[in-house]
Scaffold this active site. Structure first.
Site, mmCIF file in Angstrom:
data_model
loop_
_atom_site.group_PDB
_atom_site.id
_atom_site.type_symbol
_atom_site.label_atom_id
_atom_site.label_comp_id
_atom_site.label_asym_id
_atom_site.label_seq_id
_atom_site.Cartn_x
_atom_site.Cartn_y
_atom_site.Cartn_z
ATOM 1 N N GLU A 252 -13.958 -15.202 6.116
ATOM 2 C CA GLU A 252 -13.686 -14.604 4.889
ATOM 3 C C GLU A 252 -13.889 -15.012 3.695
ATOM 4 O OE1 GLU A 252 -10.736 -11.095 7.159
ATOM 5 O OE2 GLU A 252 -9.925 -12.645 5.941
ATOM 6 N N HIS B 36 -7.069 -6.210 -4.241
ATOM 7 C CA HIS B 36 -8.187 -6.369 -3.249
ATOM 8 C C HIS B 36 -9.509 -5.782 -4.001
ATOM 9 C CE1 HIS B 36 -10.366 -6.183 0.334
ATOM 10 N NE2 HIS B 36 -9.776 -6.876 0.857
ATOM 11 N N ARG C 229 -10.787 -13.932 -3.854
ATOM 12 C CA ARG C 229 -10.492 -12.385 -4.227
ATOM 13 C C ARG C 229 -10.395 -12.033 -5.646
ATOM 14 N NH1 ARG C 229 -6.451 -10.343 0.734
ATOM 15 N NH2 ARG C 229 -8.056 -9.941 2.212
ATOM 16 N N HIS D 282 -2.990 -5.151 -4.186
ATOM 17 C CA HIS D 282 -3.030 -5.257 -2.813
ATOM 18 C C HIS D 282 -1.903 -6.364 -2.288
ATOM 19 C CE1 HIS D 282 -4.872 -5.691 1.225
ATOM 20 N NE2 HIS D 282 -4.798 -7.042 1.031
ATOM 21 N N ARG E 108 -3.761 -15.676 -3.105
ATOM 22 C CA ARG E 108 -3.710 -15.798 -1.778
ATOM 23 C C ARG E 108 -5.122 -15.906 -1.092
ATOM 24 N NH1 ARG E 108 -4.010 -12.347 2.901
ATOM 25 N NH2 ARG E 108 -4.056 -10.294 1.582
#
Length: 523
Positions: A113, A235, A281, A342, A377
């Site tokens: 990811e 997100h 992100r 998110h 994060r």
């Protein structure tokens, strides 16, 4: 009622803690809705852990520190990353059905990811949270020492200060039984907040309706410090469709080659970051926000249709079937997406055992600020943190000696009446979420933050008056907590005079030379 341990929240953090305590302690697990109705159950991507020989804990730590933009606590990060494999083994032994890969040395399929330098995400297709929570909830239901109180919402913690004690230890919690419309007084030797985040403070969010910042607000009122609330992770890819409420398009779609495009089909991420779609992100969300504002768009498009249909259906069965039900065939056409609130990277300040500033009160999971996430994060580190801190808090609680038990006073309703106009609550709720989206979103300015703070102050006064005069309800409790959480977000954002990670300010576009946490202390 008295228990050894009260756990407020039934996501992965709360369930992990309960199962690690219940063989030796009498546990009460309190949840606002049903046992599995939290954000953990909705997690798609997976859990980050170093599981193969090509990877290393140092690489995982480095990726986390880079994503966290200088604000990760290195001791915390190392502790969590080094304990990851043991936590995954625990889940496998409990029977969690992670996706297999006979050709991989681990026997499991690992995906990659954004922000990760290796394939290290262990997952159960694209519904990892559901697979984990289903497995753990079965163990919870079957355990004789765990009492589950569903449809119960915590109102406030019962602390020594409220009881006129010399110390401010936590002695339990007042809880509203939503079905009986009755307030219960529950006492415990130790109380744990595992209530998740605060996504519902924003108009658009991937979070479930229960994510109203309850634990953060209750902990703050009880005397806990709060840190880094300005870092709200948006997100980048939430499904944009009038009938798709809060449906997430997993990070793993980009990890497996998904390309972000404008309506004309052109790709734009390489112009914003050399890592393109695999950038962290915060960068991807800001890039999408920039392109939408620049071109006046309602959404952008995430395209994985160039991959074989069978590959897409096998890797993303949940996303495929949900989009298909809305008339979008992701094997043939791109997915319309927008950013949405998110994850709450900040929260109640805790140590590596989950302990807060209030004696005998713990906080684990998204409600806490351990220092793992820093200013942003890294994908799939959240479920990992729930597992590690849930187990660490259990170890600490099991070594603690039981405190003397106090008599807890009953909830006092003698000076309140039934509310006359509940429309006040729904109006305030709607106003709060709209101005937080407009003024405290992906890109911020001093003026926007001042406007938000002014409105929060007005709402705070209105809600305090309402709370003082009328009987509590689920909606009133949640609104009170949302306004308190919004206030903490804005105060932290106003205190940060730079742009770092998830906090981007047009007035302070540069990153400061020194990375400093934003810590608020209650009066």
């Amino acid at each position: 009622m008295h228990f050894d341990i009260i756990i407020i929240g039934s996501g992965l953090a709360g369930m992990t803690l309960a199962l690690n305590l219940a063989d030796k302690k009498k546990v009460c697990l309190i949840t606002k809705r049903g046992l599995v109705d939290g954000a953990s159950n909705l997690a798609q991507g997976g859990i980050a852990a170093v599981l193969d020989n090509q990877d290393s804990t140092d690489a995982h730590i480095k990726d986390t520190l880079i994503a966290g933009a200088g604000l990760c606590n290195e001791e915390t990060t190392r502790f969590i990353v080094e304990h990851a494999k043991a936590a995954i083994d625990w889940l496998i032994n409990l029977g969690v059905p992670f996706t297999r890969d006979a050709h991989h040395e681990t026997g499991f399929h690992l995906t990659r990811e954004g922000g990760h330098s290796h394939r290290r995400i262990i997952h159960a297709a694209d519904a990892t949270g559901e697979a984990v929570i289903k497995t753990l909830s079965g163990k919870i239901r079957a355990h004789p020492h765990i009492t589950v109180l569903e449809d119960h919402i915590a109102i406030d913690l019962i602390t020594g200060r409220k009881l006129g004690q010399a110390d401010n230890a936590c002695h339990g919690v007042y809880v509203l039984d939503r079905k009986q419309d009755k307030v219960l007084s529950l006492s415990a030797d130790h109380t744990v907040l595992a209530t998740g985040g605060a996504g519902k403070v924003y108009l658009y969010t991937t979070n479930p309706d229960i994510a109203t910042g309850d634990g953060i607000a209750m902990g703050w009122r009880a005397g806990c410090r709060v840190a880094n609330m300005e870092f709200i992770q948006f997100h980048p890819t939430c499904l944009y469709h009038p009938h798709a409420k809060s449906f997430l398009i997993s990070e793993a779609v980009r990890g497996e080659g998904g390309i972000l495009r404008l309506p004309d089909g052109s790709r734009f991420m390489p112009q914003h970051d050399e890592r393109a779609e695999l950038a962290p992100r915060d960068i991807v969300a800001r890039a999408i926000d920039f392109e939408m504002k620049k071109h006046g768009l309602d959404c952008v498009y995430l395209d994985i249709s160039y991959k074989p249909a069978r590959f897409i259906q096998e890797h993303f069965p949940t996303i495929y079937s949900h989009c298909h039900s809305l008339g979008i065939d992701i094997t043939k056409q791109p997915i319309p997406v927008v950013p949405a609130a998110h994850y709450t990277c900040g929260g109640l300040v805790t140590d590596l055992k989950g302990r807060t500033d209030v004696p005998r009160l713990y906080a684990i999971g998204e409600v806490a600020c351990t220092g793992l996430h820093g200013a942003n994060r890294l994908a799939s580190n959240s479920l990992l943190e729930c597992l590690i801190l849930g187990r660490a808090a259990a170890e600490d609680i099991l070594t603690a000696s039981p405190p003397p038990r106090l008599d807890i006073p009953a909830w006092d309703e003698s000076r309140v009446t039934d509310p006359d106009e509940e429309i006040v609550i729904s109006h305030n709720w709607d106003e709060l979420r709209r101005f937080m989206w407009d003024y405290v979103g992906i890109v911020r300015t001093n003026k926007r933050l001042e406007r938000a703070q002014h409105r929060i102050n007005l709402l705070h006064d209105e809600i305090h008056e309402y709370y003082s005069h009328f009987r509590v309800s689920n909606d009133l409790i949640e609104l009170r907590n949302l306004v308190q959480t919004a206030d903490l977000i804005v105060r932290c954002a106003m205190a940060r005079h730079e742009s770092r990670g998830l906090h981007f300010s047009r007035d302070y576009p540069q990153m400061a030379a020194q990375a400093i946490n934003t810590v608020l202390t209650p009066n």
